[in-house]
Design a protein around this motif. Sequence first.
Motif, PDB file in Angstrom:
ATOM      1  N   SER A  40     -13.373  28.783 -49.870  1.00 34.51           N
ATOM      2  CA  SER A  40     -13.962  28.321 -48.612  1.00 34.51           C
ATOM      3  C   SER A  40     -14.955  29.367 -48.103  1.00 34.51           C
ATOM      4  O   SER A  40     -14.702  30.566 -48.195  1.00 34.51           O
ATOM      5  N   THR A  54     -10.402  29.259 -42.378  1.00 31.90           N
ATOM      6  CA  THR A  54     -11.078  28.088 -42.958  1.00 31.90           C
ATOM      7  C   THR A  54     -10.119  27.021 -43.492  1.00 31.90           C
ATOM      8  O   THR A  54     -10.289  25.837 -43.213  1.00 31.90           O
ATOM      9  N   ILE A  55      -9.149  27.468 -44.316  1.00 31.23           N
ATOM     10  CA  ILE A  55      -8.218  26.519 -44.957  1.00 31.23           C
ATOM     11  C   ILE A  55      -6.830  27.170 -45.020  1.00 31.23           C
ATOM     12  O   ILE A  55      -6.728  28.391 -44.908  1.00 31.23           O
ATOM     13  N   PRO A  56      -5.772  26.374 -45.227  1.00 25.45           N
ATOM     14  CA  PRO A  56      -4.451  26.995 -45.386  1.00 25.45           C
ATOM     15  C   PRO A  56      -4.447  27.898 -46.622  1.00 25.45           C
ATOM     16  O   PRO A  56      -5.097  27.582 -47.620  1.00 25.45           O
ATOM     17  N   SER A  90     -16.009  19.543 -39.494  1.00 23.61           N
ATOM     18  CA  SER A  90     -17.125  20.477 -39.714  1.00 23.61           C
ATOM     19  C   SER A  90     -17.049  21.593 -38.670  1.00 23.61           C
ATOM     20  O   SER A  90     -16.340  21.467 -37.659  1.00 23.61           O
ATOM     21  N   LYS A 146      -7.682  26.741 -36.458  1.00 25.50           N
ATOM     22  CA  LYS A 146      -7.629  26.218 -37.828  1.00 25.50           C
ATOM     23  C   LYS A 146      -8.819  25.289 -38.087  1.00 25.50           C
ATOM     24  O   LYS A 146      -8.814  24.127 -37.645  1.00 25.50           O
ATOM     25  N   LEU A 147      -9.781  25.782 -38.820  1.00 25.99           N
ATOM     26  CA  LEU A 147     -10.998  24.995 -39.087  1.00 25.99           C
ATOM     27  C   LEU A 147     -10.681  23.734 -39.901  1.00 25.99           C
ATOM     28  O   LEU A 147     -11.395  22.736 -39.818  1.00 25.99           O
ATOM     29  N   TRP A 148      -9.589  23.781 -40.688  1.00 17.78           N
ATOM     30  CA  TRP A 148      -9.288  22.635 -41.557  1.00 17.78           C
ATOM     31  C   TRP A 148      -8.857  21.397 -40.779  1.00 17.78           C
ATOM     32  O   TRP A 148      -8.781  20.314 -41.345  1.00 17.78           O
ATOM     33  N   ASN A 149      -8.613  21.546 -39.496  1.00 16.24           N
ATOM     34  CA  ASN A 149      -8.278  20.363 -38.689  1.00 16.24           C
ATOM     35  C   ASN A 149      -9.514  19.647 -38.158  1.00 16.24           C
ATOM     36  O   ASN A 149      -9.391  18.684 -37.405  1.00 16.24           O
ATOM     37  N   TYR A 150     -10.693  20.138 -38.525  1.00 17.63           N
ATOM     38  CA  TYR A 150     -11.952  19.557 -38.025  1.00 17.63           C
ATOM     39  C   TYR A 150     -12.831  19.205 -39.206  1.00 17.63           C
ATOM     40  O   TYR A 150     -12.817  19.914 -40.217  1.00 17.63           O
ATOM     41  N   CYS A 185     -11.732  33.662 -44.577  1.00 18.56           N
ATOM     42  CA  CYS A 185     -12.059  32.664 -45.599  1.00 18.56           C
ATOM     43  C   CYS A 185     -11.406  33.112 -46.917  1.00 18.56           C
ATOM     44  O   CYS A 185     -10.605  34.041 -46.918  1.00 18.56           O
ATOM     45  N   SER A 238     -21.559  28.738 -40.284  1.00 20.00           N
ATOM     46  CA  SER A 238     -20.277  29.088 -39.640  1.00 20.00           C
ATOM     47  C   SER A 238     -20.424  30.382 -38.846  1.00 20.00           C
ATOM     48  O   SER A 238     -19.909  30.504 -37.730  1.00 20.00           O
TER      49      SER A 238
END
Length: 317
Positions: free
Chosen positions: A58, A9-11, A34, A28-32, A54, A64
């Motif tokens: 997050s 989800t996040i770094p 949603s 890497k979901l954080w590059n999008y 997660c 998701s």
Amino acid sequence: MKSIGVLMTIPMPSNLAEKLATRFTLFKLWNYPSIESFSETHADSVHTIRAFVCDAKSAADAKSIDALPNLEIVSTNSVGFDKIDIEKCRERGIRVTNTPDVLTDDVADFAIGLALAVFRKIPNSDGFLKNGLWKHSDYPLTTKFSGKEVGIVGLGRIGSAIAKRAAAFGCPISYHSRSQKPEAGSYKYYPNILDLAANSQVLVVACALNEQTRHIVNRGVIDALGPKGVIVNIGRGPIIDEPELVSALVEGRLGGAGLDVFENEPNVPEELFSLENVVLTPHVGSDTEETCKDMADLVIANLVAHFSGNPLLTPIL
Ligand SMILES: O=CC(=O)O
């Protein structure tokens, strides 16, 4: 295991992303913006994603989880799993793991640190010295922590570790939890949190967040603790009714608070910023180099166990 896709989800600390990427194919979901836009972009590979990582900040929510048709396991890099839709995972037969035990010492240390910081006004006296005020006057007297009656909400792993530490400060320990714990020895059990608060000078919130504990610390509990009482929260923000906590502190109906968690992180009520009897930290109870490494290793060990057909190390589901 490179054919297995893992969506994160996040770094997260301790280079968890880099470590995951050496074994799995990491997304890497954080590059999008949603999960929908992630799924659209990766329409060709979303079916390869079999694990979701997660943490306390997050979510693994229903949206998701539903976006990942071949998801087998959700692994949270946290002990709390209130951000995971457990019912959805149960329905879909998805396994769930968390990171208990490895962070217990740090979080318990931090709870005691917050209590000491509030009673002895450590951050405020630090500011007093650094702002040059010592040259003009001595710092005012503070309040003793040793020997205070400590009430713990939730006597799980972390609550018990806090109790052990507080007992070493000569504090009589009481607790409230769903049921009395046979292993709690001399600690006094209160089936009702109001009675716990009325008989405590420090109330430490150490339970998990769920529908039974949401706002369990309400106005009645805060008033029972009273103008000399101190609340320490290292659990989750929504366990306390935050607007009630803020007004009690601002009006002097509560003696002080040491808070590492908040209802709507990272937003913290600004009314608290100027109160010297309130110590605020940005949800860092378990954030040490040592513990974050152990947590990251445990996330990976659970995933490796799952995909090797071995028992999970720390399963929730
Ligand atoms: O808040 C931190 C955790 O749940 O590990």
